[in-house]
Write a protein that holds these residues in place. Structure first.
Motif, PDB file in Angstrom:
ATOM      1  N   LYS A  61       0.827  -1.208   0.000  1.00 47.94           N
ATOM      2  CA  LYS A  61       0.000   0.000   0.000  1.00 47.94           C
ATOM      3  C   LYS A  61       0.867   1.267   0.000  1.00 47.94           C
ATOM      4  N   SER A  62       1.916   1.299   0.819  1.00 47.88           N
ATOM      5  CA  SER A  62       2.731   2.522   0.930  1.00 47.88           C
ATOM      6  C   SER A  62       3.766   2.665  -0.179  1.00 47.88           C
ATOM      7  N   LEU A  63       4.275   1.539  -0.695  1.00 47.68           N
ATOM      8  CA  LEU A  63       5.321   1.604  -1.726  1.00 47.68           C
ATOM      9  C   LEU A  63       4.786   1.390  -3.136  1.00 47.68           C
ATOM     10  N   GLY A  64       3.629   0.753  -3.230  1.00 50.21           N
ATOM     11  CA  GLY A  64       3.046   0.492  -4.542  1.00 50.21           C
ATOM     12  C   GLY A  64       3.648  -0.701  -5.265  1.00 50.21           C
ATOM     13  N   VAL A  65       4.418  -1.519  -4.560  1.00 52.73           N
ATOM     14  CA  VAL A  65       5.011  -2.720  -5.144  1.00 52.73           C
ATOM     15  C   VAL A  65       4.899  -3.867  -4.149  1.00 52.73           C
ATOM     16  N   ALA A  66       4.833  -5.079  -4.681  1.00 53.39           N
ATOM     17  CA  ALA A  66       4.820  -6.269  -3.830  1.00 53.39           C
ATOM     18  C   ALA A  66       6.260  -6.629  -3.472  1.00 53.39           C
ATOM     19  N   VAL A  67       6.492  -6.924  -2.214  1.00 55.33           N
ATOM     20  CA  VAL A  67       7.821  -7.299  -1.745  1.00 55.33           C
ATOM     21  C   VAL A  67       7.849  -8.820  -1.565  1.00 55.33           C
ATOM     22  N   PRO A  68       8.851  -9.504  -2.132  1.00 58.45           N
ATOM     23  CA  PRO A  68       8.918 -10.966  -2.001  1.00 58.45           C
ATOM     24  C   PRO A  68       9.140 -11.391  -0.543  1.00 58.45           C
ATOM     25  N   SER A  69       8.588 -12.537  -0.167  1.00 60.74           N
ATOM     26  CA  SER A  69       8.675 -13.000   1.223  1.00 60.74           C
ATOM     27  C   SER A  69      10.095 -13.332   1.656  1.00 60.74           C
ATOM     28  N   TRP A  70      10.976 -13.693   0.721  1.00 57.47           N
ATOM     29  CA  TRP A  70      12.356 -14.019   1.118  1.00 57.47           C
ATOM     30  C   TRP A  70      13.055 -12.828   1.758  1.00 57.47           C
ATOM     31  N   VAL A  71      12.625 -11.624   1.425  1.00 50.82           N
ATOM     32  CA  VAL A  71      13.273 -10.436   1.984  1.00 50.82           C
ATOM     33  C   VAL A  71      13.156 -10.444   3.509  1.00 50.82           C
ATOM     34  N   LEU A  72      11.969 -10.747   4.021  1.00 49.96           N
ATOM     35  CA  LEU A  72      11.771 -10.776   5.464  1.00 49.96           C
ATOM     36  C   LEU A  72      12.535 -11.932   6.103  1.00 49.96           C
ATOM     37  N   LEU A  73      12.565 -13.069   5.442  1.00 53.09           N
ATOM     38  CA  LEU A  73      13.272 -14.224   6.004  1.00 53.09           C
ATOM     39  C   LEU A  73      14.781 -14.000   6.060  1.00 53.09           C
ATOM     40  N   ASP A  74      15.334 -13.330   5.062  1.00 53.97           N
ATOM     41  CA  ASP A  74      16.780 -13.091   5.014  1.00 53.97           C
ATOM     42  C   ASP A  74      17.207 -11.793   5.689  1.00 53.97           C
ATOM     43  N   HIS A  75      16.290 -10.840   5.825  1.00 49.95           N
ATOM     44  CA  HIS A  75      16.612  -9.507   6.350  1.00 49.95           C
ATOM     45  C   HIS A  75      15.493  -9.073   7.293  1.00 49.95           C
ATOM     46  N   SER A  76      15.518  -9.560   8.524  1.00 46.89           N
ATOM     47  CA  SER A  76      14.365  -9.356   9.402  1.00 46.89           C
ATOM     48  C   SER A  76      14.432  -8.106  10.279  1.00 46.89           C
ATOM     49  N   SER A  77      15.521  -7.336  10.215  1.00 47.07           N
ATOM     50  CA  SER A  77      15.521  -6.058  10.937  1.00 47.07           C
ATOM     51  C   SER A  77      15.029  -4.968   9.984  1.00 47.07           C
ATOM     52  N   ILE A  78      14.529  -3.899  10.536  1.00 45.32           N
ATOM     53  CA  ILE A  78      13.991  -2.807   9.724  1.00 45.32           C
ATOM     54  C   ILE A  78      15.061  -2.260   8.780  1.00 45.32           C
ATOM     55  N   LYS A  79      16.231  -1.990   9.324  1.00 46.39           N
ATOM     56  CA  LYS A  79      17.308  -1.409   8.526  1.00 46.39           C
ATOM     57  C   LYS A  79      17.741  -2.346   7.389  1.00 46.39           C
ATOM     58  N   GLU A  80      17.966  -3.624   7.693  1.00 44.50           N
ATOM     59  CA  GLU A  80      18.380  -4.598   6.673  1.00 44.50           C
ATOM     60  C   GLU A  80      17.284  -4.790   5.621  1.00 44.50           C
ATOM     61  N   PHE A  81      16.034  -4.831   6.076  1.00 42.96           N
ATOM     62  CA  PHE A  81      14.901  -5.010   5.168  1.00 42.96           C
ATOM     63  C   PHE A  81      14.839  -3.853   4.175  1.00 42.96           C
ATOM     64  N   ALA A  82      14.966  -2.629   4.671  1.00 40.52           N
ATOM     65  CA  ALA A  82      14.933  -1.447   3.802  1.00 40.52           C
ATOM     66  C   ALA A  82      16.080  -1.480   2.792  1.00 40.52           C
ATOM     67  N   GLU A  83      17.268  -1.844   3.246  1.00 46.84           N
ATOM     68  CA  GLU A  83      18.421  -1.942   2.337  1.00 46.84           C
ATOM     69  C   GLU A  83      18.192  -3.004   1.268  1.00 46.84           C
ATOM     70  N   ALA A  84      17.588  -4.117   1.658  1.00 47.61           N
ATOM     71  CA  ALA A  84      17.334  -5.211   0.710  1.00 47.61           C
ATOM     72  C   ALA A  84      16.357  -4.797  -0.381  1.00 47.61           C
ATOM     73  N   ILE A  85      15.279  -4.123   0.000  1.00 45.83           N
ATOM     74  CA  ILE A  85      14.313  -3.752  -1.037  1.00 45.83           C
ATOM     75  C   ILE A  85      14.751  -2.534  -1.833  1.00 45.83           C
ATOM     76  N   ALA A  86      15.779  -1.853  -1.343  1.00 43.03           N
ATOM     77  CA  ALA A  86      16.354  -0.743  -2.106  1.00 43.03           C
ATOM     78  C   ALA A  86      17.325  -1.273  -3.157  1.00 43.03           C
ATOM     79  N   GLY A  87      17.526  -2.600  -3.179  1.00 47.01           N
ATOM     80  CA  GLY A  87      18.400  -3.203  -4.173  1.00 47.01           C
ATOM     81  C   GLY A  87      19.844  -3.347  -3.742  1.00 47.01           C
ATOM     82  N   LYS A  88      20.108  -3.166  -2.458  1.00 45.53           N
ATOM     83  CA  LYS A  88      21.466  -3.266  -1.968  1.00 45.53           C
ATOM     84  C   LYS A  88      21.814  -4.660  -1.503  1.00 45.53           C
ATOM     85  N   SER A  89      20.869  -5.593  -1.628  1.00 46.19           N
ATOM     86  CA  SER A  89      21.096  -6.949  -1.188  1.00 46.19           C
ATOM     87  C   SER A  89      20.319  -7.903  -2.084  1.00 46.19           C
TER      88      SER A  89
END
Length: 92
Positions: A61-89
């Protein structure tokens, strides 16, 4: 006691680095129902499958894109999660 605990936690919080991190933090807080620091871990804070679904819906809803579930499993902190969906991981 409650006020002291609140101020101690407030002191430990840091400001989000980017707009994306702020949106991720807001979605984590909405899904888990509490205020969190950027280093907070989704699963350590009580996140389960229902909270994960709420997190992904809030992010879509806030970003307008679907985020894959692996992102949360591999990057479960807020900071790591944000970096992952920004394409840094990538998937671990």
């Amino acid at each position: 006691m409650l006020v002291a605990t609140y101020w101690n936690k407030l002191w430990l919080w840091s400001k989000p680095v980017s707009d994306l991190e702020a949106k991720v933090k807001a979605a984590f807080e909405e899904a888990l129902g509490k205020f969190l620091s950027e280093d907070a871990d989704f699963f350590d804070e009580g996140g389960d499958s229902l909270a994960a679904e709420q997190l992904f819906l809030a992010l879509e809803k806030s970003l307008g894109v679907a985020v894959p579930s692996w992102v949360l499993l591999d990057h479960s902190s807020i900071k790591e999660f944000a970096e992952a969906i920004a394409g840094k991981s990538s998937p671990g």
